[in-house]
Write a protein that holds these residues in place. Structure first.
Motif, short mmCIF file in Angstrom:
data_model
loop_
_atom_site.label_atom_id
_atom_site.label_comp_id
_atom_site.label_asym_id
_atom_site.label_seq_id
_atom_site.Cartn_x
_atom_site.Cartn_y
_atom_site.Cartn_z
N GLU A 21 7.82 5.51 -7.02
CA GLU A 21 7.07 4.17 -7.38
C GLU A 21 8.07 2.89 -7.09
O GLU A 21 9.04 3.09 -7.87
N ILE A 22 7.68 1.93 -6.18
CA ILE A 22 8.62 0.96 -5.80
C ILE A 22 7.72 -0.47 -6.33
O ILE A 22 6.72 -0.46 -5.96
N SER B 224 3.34 -2.78 -7.26
CA SER B 224 3.92 -1.78 -6.93
C SER B 224 3.30 -0.94 -5.53
O SER B 224 2.15 -1.17 -5.43
N THR B 225 4.03 -0.08 -4.91
CA THR B 225 3.96 0.73 -4.04
C THR B 225 4.18 2.16 -4.22
O THR B 225 5.24 2.30 -4.89
N GLY C 38 0.83 -1.09 -0.03
CA GLY C 38 0.01 -0.12 0.09
C GLY C 38 0.75 1.21 0.22
O GLY C 38 2.17 1.20 -0.16
N ALA C 39 0.28 2.49 0.09
CA ALA C 39 1.16 3.61 0.15
C ALA C 39 2.00 3.62 1.42
O ALA C 39 1.30 3.27 2.73
N VAL C 40 2.91 4.33 1.27
CA VAL C 40 3.69 4.40 2.32
C VAL C 40 4.39 5.84 2.53
O VAL C 40 4.83 6.53 1.64
N GLU C 41 4.53 6.32 3.82
CA GLU C 41 5.05 7.69 4.11
C GLU C 41 6.15 7.52 4.88
O GLU C 41 5.94 6.77 6.16
#
Length: 601
Positions: free
Chosen positions: A162-163, A171-172, A2-5
């Motif tokens: 984008e990882i 992708s994350t 998921g999205a990561v900060e």
């Protein structure tokens, strides 16, 4: 995922990136590291951890397994020149010359006096697993191998990347305050359009990594052995121990030699070549890896662009001579980590990160130039004395014959050759390059004093507390505990202010400034006479053998301010009428250096 900060995204899990992860964790900075490969290095690569790098690892509690697995000085502290390891011809297997190197032999006492720890030989193939394990322990779940950054944008106030998981394709999106490019220059610098300045193709080399039992022919104690074949210049090479055991018990080796055609880098071609180069036609060996590569001499035109910073091979690449490549990358990470911590923690302005380039780029530029000079000089010396691979064959044969002649003429030839080869100390005894590098402008307050005198070969280090220089090492004692001055610095203590017997006013000033700037400042009084009792935060330390007195350069009522990376930030030679104002001004310039960044040497 998921999205990561995350505050910091590190791209690249080699020696530099993994070191940066460990250092950031030690400073309490949350971060994510991604590395496109599934594992750490499978080939030895760099293998010399110099004294400054080992000091850095010691400061961050990483040196123990490196010392345990690596070779100690007595097992690598020489360079040697041989004709070959063995052979049936008269000039095969002959010893030409040797010299102490990188702190070994006669150099050991000098190195031991200069720092709390000595250099270690440990190839990257064994260093990187140590750094990966500790990085994972300090930052669980955030060290992601097998994850590739496929794109990123700098949006001004953040970086969005984008990882991709290389195994699943998932992708994350990662959002970070800052991105550290430690990917060897493969992606980040190119995407930013940052040029690498210098020479892209100095030399082509073939390197073979293999296992073999060389104990019947091996003389232990060598960092690198130059094999100068007396009969065929194309058979000159460099042989290096790679462990995991050391000395005569060494199992793995690296051999550098004249490049082979790319379509011949197979076992059938390379194994006979190795045997021929070593002079061991019947040697049993296992070939692990062989590659062609190009020696470069490059420095990035910029180390920072917006919220992206380059480190390690992304910022500089150089010949392996002098052993400054990986060491420079570790030192990049060390310089950058405390600055990121200060900025992200709200204790410093973003301009503090500009001092990373102002400090590190000139040092690395000089490192690259010095490595090129050392490599060129070594080849020139071999040519001058007639032993080099590029010397015309007829002259080489005459020179080798004269060298081994047992007449008075041969004695003179050997003596002259030894004296000339000893000039290579600028490459293998460059102690001043290893620990004497310094910053002229950056996160520091220059005091107008000149740097200490330097010998041309840079084989003599002069300790100094001049701002920008590494804090001199001296042994101290308190309550029966023996510590180095370097043990007083580091991430838990932030900055440290060193004072003398008459430095009480500076200690009081430090308490006021620490509160004003919300910056941890540890005040340490170093006395020449053993004392009991407490003195503010710490009881006094005793300068047990006069080592600090010899190098401090400030009076007993002066003070030396040291950064978390053990470089001196500011000093007062004597007392000040208003010490709190003076110290506050220094911190203002260090933590918000927008008007004071410049160049280093």
């Amino acid at each position: 995922m998921g999205a990561v900060e995350v505050p910091v995204l590190i791209v690249g899990g080699g020696g530099c990136g993994l070191a940066a992860s460990n250092f950031l964790s030690d400073h309490g900075v949350d971060h994510l590291l991604v590395e496109r490969h599934a594992d750490t290095a499978h080939v030895p690569k760099a293998h010399y951890l110099n004294q400054r790098t080992m000091e850095i690892f010691r400061q961050h509690g990483l040196d123990g397994p490196m010392v345990e697995q690596g070779a100690p000085l007595e097992l690598f502290g020489k360079l040697r020149w041989l004709t070959s390891l063995a052979g049936d011809r008269p000039m095969d297997g002959q010893h030409l010359h040797e010299m102490d190197a990188f702190g070994g032999g006669s150099l050991r006492a000098r190195y031991a006096a200069a720092g709390p720890v000595l250099p270690v030989k440990l190839p990257q193939v064994r260093l990187e697993p140590i750094l990966r394990r500790t990085a994972q322990e300090r930052n669980p779940g955030r060290i992601l191998f097998g994850h590739e950054m496929v794109a990123f944008t700098d949006e001004g106030d953040r970086v969005v990347a984008e990882i991709r998981d290389t195994a699943t394709g998932e992708s994350t999106t990662v959002t970070a305050r800052y991105l550290v490019g430690a990917d060897g220059g493969r992606t980040v610098g190119r995407a930013l359009g940052i040029e690498m300045e210098g020479v892209h193709g100095l030399l082509d080399v073939t390197t073979a990594y293999f296992s073999a039992d060389l104990s019947p022919w091996w003389q232990e104690g060598t960092l690198l052995t130059h094999l100068l074949n007396a009969y065929d210049p194309d058979l000159c090479s460099n042989l290096i121990e790679m462990g995991p055991s050391w000395g005569k018990a060494c199992e793995e080796w690296v051999l550098h030699f004249e490049p082979m055609d790319a379509d011949r880098l197979d076992e059938e071609s390379v194994v006979p070549r190795i045997r021929e180069l070593l002079g061991l036609p019947g040697l049993e060996l296992t070939l692990h890896h062989v590659t062609n590569w190009t020696v470069e001499a490059l420095v990035a035109e910029r180390y920072r662009k917006g919220r992206v910073l380059l480190a390690g091979d992304s910022a500089h690449r150089q010949p392996p001579t002098v052993g400054l490549g990986l060491n420079s990358g570790i030192q990049d990470a060390h310089n950058l980590a405390w600055k990121l911590a200060a900025v992200l923690g709200g204790r410093a302005h973003d301009s503090l990160l500009d001092t990373y380039e102002a400090e590190r780029r000139p040092v690395c530029r000089l490192n690259v130039d010095w490595a090129v000079s050392a490599a060129s000089h070594h080849q020139t010396v071999l040519g001058t004395v007639g032993l080099g691979p590029r010397v015309p064959q007829e002259r080489r044969q005459r020179m080798f014959a004269a060298y081994f002649d047992q007449s008075p003429l041969g004695e003179v030839v050997r003596a002259r050759t030894a004296e000339i080869l000893d000039t290579h100390r600028a490459g293998c005894q460059a102690h001043d390059f290893e620990i004497g590098f310094h910053y002229e402008q950056g996160a520091l307050v220059p005091d107008g004093s000149p740097p200490p005198a330097r010998v041309p070969m840079r084989d003599v280090y002069h300790p100094t507390t001049r701002p920008g220089h590494r804090l001199p090492h001296a042994w101290l004692e308190r309550d029966g505990e023996r510590l180095s001055t370097h043990d007083l610095t580091g991430s838990p203590a932030g900055f440290v202010l060193l004072t003398g017997d008459d430095g009480a006013a500076w200690a009081q000033a430090a308490a006021q400034v620490a509160e004003k700037f919300s910056v941890p400042i540890r005040t340490v009084r170093i006395t020449q006479h053993p004392q009991a009792g407490q003195d503010g935060q710490d009881g006094p330390f005793t300068d047990v053998d006069g080592g600090w007195e010899a190098v401090r350069e400030v009076r007993g009522d002066g003070a030396v301010l040291v950064r978390p990376d053990t470089h001196v930030a500011w000093r007062a030679m004597t007392a000040a009428a208003h010490p709190a104002d003076v110290l506050a001004n220094a911190f203002s310039r260090i933590l918000d250096p927008r008007a004071t960044t410049g160049s280093a040497s």
